[in-house]
Write a protein that holds these residues in place. Sequence first.
Motif: not given
Length: 289
Positions: A21-22, A26-27, A88-92
């Motif tokens: 989930k979003p 971590a960054d 990963l990009d979609a999550l953030v």
Amino acid sequence: MIRPSELIINPDGSIFHLHLKPNNIADNVILVGDPARVDLVSSYFTKITHESANREFVSKTGLYNNQPITVLSTGIGTDNIDIVLTELDALVNIDFETREVKSEKRSLNIIRIGTSGGLQKNLPVNSFVISEKAIGFDGLLNFYANRNKIVDLEFEEEFKFKMNWNPLLASPYVINCSSKLLAKIKDERFTSGVTISAPGFYGPQGRVVRLDIIDPELNDKIESFKHKNYRITNYEMECSAVYGLSALLGHHALTACLIIANRVNKQANGDYKLFMEELIIHVLKKLTE
């Protein structure tokens, strides 16, 4: 709005393949191929805040040096990297409620830690290599628009010319690592070079078992190739897609590999665990300094 057929979200609100989930990542993200290596990396965390597993995609988020880090396994190959980087990009950067791209983008630091085969005599087994550039034999980036804006076209053309590149093969692409992460991670422990990401372990890397390969001189030509001051240092199977998709999506990416075999010297180390642990600790420390 991004349609459900294009971006699948599970009933529990997690992304389709990664089951994250979003708020779970971590960054700073460490990518490893082997799911078992997630446990090795996370064993150095002082605290685990989230765990998830689906197929080969195993992840743990926790704290190292009081900084949040996510470690995620990708499995083998650039096809899996297409899944991992996109999700990963979609999550953030995508609002899962509205299915719209966020106006303010979040940029991740993505470091792949892996094993690799050396292609130069001066790269001994158990040495560490940072991939300053990656050459993709996989063709993945060629499916995406704007690839020419982020690649090294001069390098590509010279490589194809000197290699007498067979048109039956996917057109190779050349992509740089993140200059920010390179400055942060690289030190005297690493050799910096150019990494080839191959779409297979055997024929695409010049290995012959029972099947002949289309270019028996492939590795000899790779070993002798030089562009400006760059030499091709090693083979692996994920780096090019990590760099290419990260560049298109606005993330920072770097690959650090342990050389476990030298294809030129015909040497290999099947018992490389201690050296992999050393590489992991070294990257974690540099990343969180």
